[in-house]
Write a protein that holds these residues in place. Sequence first.
Motif, PDB file in Angstrom:
ATOM      1  N   ASP A 154      -3.039   9.817   4.224  1.00 41.48           N
ATOM      2  CA  ASP A 154      -4.110   9.771   5.224  1.00 41.48           C
ATOM      3  C   ASP A 154      -5.297   8.891   4.812  1.00 41.48           C
ATOM      4  O   ASP A 154      -6.367   8.960   5.403  1.00 41.48           O
ATOM      5  CB  ASP A 154      -4.580  11.189   5.560  1.00 41.48           C
ATOM      6  N   GLU A 155      -5.117   8.041   3.810  1.00 42.57           N
ATOM      7  CA  GLU A 155      -6.202   7.122   3.445  1.00 42.57           C
ATOM      8  C   GLU A 155      -6.457   6.172   4.620  1.00 42.57           C
ATOM      9  O   GLU A 155      -5.508   5.746   5.296  1.00 42.57           O
ATOM     10  CB  GLU A 155      -5.813   6.309   2.206  1.00 42.57           C
ATOM     11  N   ARG A 158       0.847  -1.205   0.000  1.00 41.40           N
ATOM     12  CA  ARG A 158       0.000   0.000   0.000  1.00 41.40           C
ATOM     13  C   ARG A 158       0.881   1.252   0.000  1.00 41.40           C
ATOM     14  O   ARG A 158       0.634   2.219  -0.723  1.00 41.40           O
ATOM     15  CB  ARG A 158      -0.899   0.009   1.241  1.00 41.40           C
ATOM     16  N   CYS A 205      -6.924   3.131   4.900  1.00 40.69           N
ATOM     17  CA  CYS A 205      -6.265   1.814   4.897  1.00 40.69           C
ATOM     18  C   CYS A 205      -4.926   1.846   5.625  1.00 40.69           C
ATOM     19  O   CYS A 205      -4.438   0.805   6.070  1.00 40.69           O
ATOM     20  CB  CYS A 205      -6.085   1.286   3.481  1.00 40.69           C
ATOM     21  N   ARG A 236      -3.775  -2.959  -2.321  1.00 46.47           N
ATOM     22  CA  ARG A 236      -4.364  -1.713  -2.799  1.00 46.47           C
ATOM     23  C   ARG A 236      -3.616  -1.074  -3.981  1.00 46.47           C
ATOM     24  O   ARG A 236      -3.161   0.089  -3.901  1.00 46.47           O
ATOM     25  CB  ARG A 236      -4.463  -0.724  -1.637  1.00 46.47           C
ATOM     26  N   LEU A 274      -4.212   2.549  -5.200  1.00 40.93           N
ATOM     27  CA  LEU A 274      -3.634   3.756  -4.595  1.00 40.93           C
ATOM     28  C   LEU A 274      -2.567   4.398  -5.477  1.00 40.93           C
ATOM     29  O   LEU A 274      -2.110   5.507  -5.197  1.00 40.93           O
ATOM     30  CB  LEU A 274      -2.996   3.422  -3.234  1.00 40.93           C
ATOM     31  N   ARG A 323       0.970   3.909  -3.034  1.00 41.72           N
ATOM     32  CA  ARG A 323       0.540   5.294  -2.795  1.00 41.72           C
ATOM     33  C   ARG A 323       1.652   6.281  -3.138  1.00 41.72           C
ATOM     34  O   ARG A 323       1.404   7.379  -3.659  1.00 41.72           O
ATOM     35  CB  ARG A 323       0.130   5.424  -1.310  1.00 41.72           C
TER      36      ARG A 323
END
Length: 692
Positions: A481-482, A124, A484, A348, A351, A128
């Motif tokens: 700041d997601e 993740r 997940c 994810r 992202l 991201r």
Amino acid sequence: MNTTIVRAACPHDCPDTCALLVTVKDGVATQVHGDPDHPTTAGALCTKVARYTERTYHPDRLLHPMKRIGKKGEGKFVRISWDEALDTIAARLKAIAVRDPRAILPYSYAGTMGLVQGESMAARFFHRLGASLLDRTICASAGGAGYKYTIGARIGTDIEQFQNARLILIWGGNPIASNLHLWMRVQEAKRRGAKLIAIDPYRSLTADKCHQHIALMPGTDAALALGMMHVLIREDLIDYDYIARHTLGFEALKERVQEWPPERVAQVCGITTQEIEQLAREYGATARRGEGAVIRLNYGLQRVHGGGMAVRNIACLPALVGAWRHAAGGVQLSVSDSFPKNSQALQRPDLMPAGRAPRTINMSTIGNDLLREASPEFGPKIEALVVYNANPLAVAPESPKVAQGFAREDLFTVVLEHFQTDTADFADILLPATTQLEHVDVHAAYGHHYMMANNAAIAPLGEARPNTEIFRLLAARMGFDEPCFAESDDAIAAQAFDSRNVRAIHFDWDALKQKGWQKLNMPEAPFADGGFPTPSGKCEFYSERMKADGFDPLPSYIPPHESVASSPELGKPYPLAMISPPARNFLNSTFVNVKSLRDTEGEPHLDIHPADAAVRGIHDGDRVRIHNERGSFVMKARVTDKARPGLVVGLSIWWKKLASDGKNANEVTSQRLTDMGRGPTFYDVLVQVEKA
Ligand code: SF4
């Protein structure tokens, strides 16, 4: 004294994924046992993990974050706080990401096979960030590709059926060292009268205990499978009904294998025509009698140029003779695709920043890629590496180049580790990670059909933190700041499998934690009635997908990059083939620093045939130098006919710093890739050997 038993799972890169029972006394793990109730573990652990507490409480465990104070590779560090470590990392990554986040590369593999501490929060984070993607090819990608073209997915014979087989081919593997629980069932089959045949260039511990050992030259397995198919078809030992209903391309295959009579195959493989004919006859006759003829196909044979094709060819055999009809027939390479892993939720990929084309770096060519400058073709130079669950300095091919790349002064390197490995010595920031006893995880397996839970048995030692927590904290510092990034490890584990998939009946994380395991809902004989997950729904002797991908659509033979036969010019200075399969007491490079295991293994040694030793004046116990144009290293010679003539074998993977010359077998391996799957060719190497 407060004593509890905690249910756990072995995290290591081994098909067995054992169920563990950890005895904890007053917060200290005192023993690790195999769970007697888990059907495949059956109460037994390998010697490595039976000593897991020795590893967890090892005096050399990394217990605090550290920063480098010496030269790269020197291994000199000073303790720092977590805040300083995380702030330093975040500041460096942010500065690089502003220019181009693709200059940041995660580097990880199967140091833990856990779905949580492996690629969940870490993936993740890098998605991201927009970092380069890593092509995780180092172990099994070539064979996986060849198998999938033929069978459709990595699904195969259930380990729990092997004891019912009548003929077992152990092809390219050494289960006593690296698949112990399958070996237990193979032993049971032997007691019941099964015949065991090992196909391996080396007389491994396993080959030594089989009824027959066929010692072909490395990289020639594809030819042996073609020769078997030639004999099976010529002698009418095939299952016409199964072929008609469940395969594609038989007529074309029949024509192709005409080119591979046993005489030709014998010459390519360095074995006799009788061995080929007898093998094919026994295999075909066993299946014809309706008895289990099963192949345990392992990844050793696919670490060569034609490795993908070799696996494809072998995967054709069970359909040709109808061996899939029997639950104890067929082939097992890996069963990992049986598990309905929910990678989207865990990792994810959504992202990734919209509109950016991710770049993918192959982990098997990290040596070359760390030394590449920016270019339109390559993209930005790699400026930062974050290494977790991996030890590329010891494990990646062509180690001199890997070391040169890691030594770059302009490269920022972060390493998450349990110990100060060869790779950790090159870190700018070294972070202490928890072991399996100290964190939560959930596991699939690739050698059995059980989902496995790992409960934390003890509190983290020192200031060690789970990988997930480290990436969670880094994400916060990067401003991600997601929601997940705030998920707990339990919340991540609860998403590991897709419950809607019928194979995972009622996946419930809380229940799995309580019980420790749950079996998938798999049929006993997965392809007894066909239903292959290929585009045609059949076992594809002929593959349109292969044709579209630029491969020969039929089984064929791709010679090694390096062999005396395929590259005679190279064979003159370097006439010996070298392989470096796993030593029994190590698991890749894990456990090498556990003294009791290292003492059992002795020192790095090279097995060489008496004839090859004699012409070089080498005697048992001599120190020898193994070299080629890429590098050299030193081992102690063991003169033995376990290595066939023309072959030397250096059981591996030693930490370089624990060898007398600071080197290991990857000094001489190459970064050339396999025919498919972009995998490494560790066992496709020519060397010369001389007295050191
Ligand atoms: S390494 Fe393999 S055999 Fe050993 S405990 Fe782990 S899963 Fe079991």
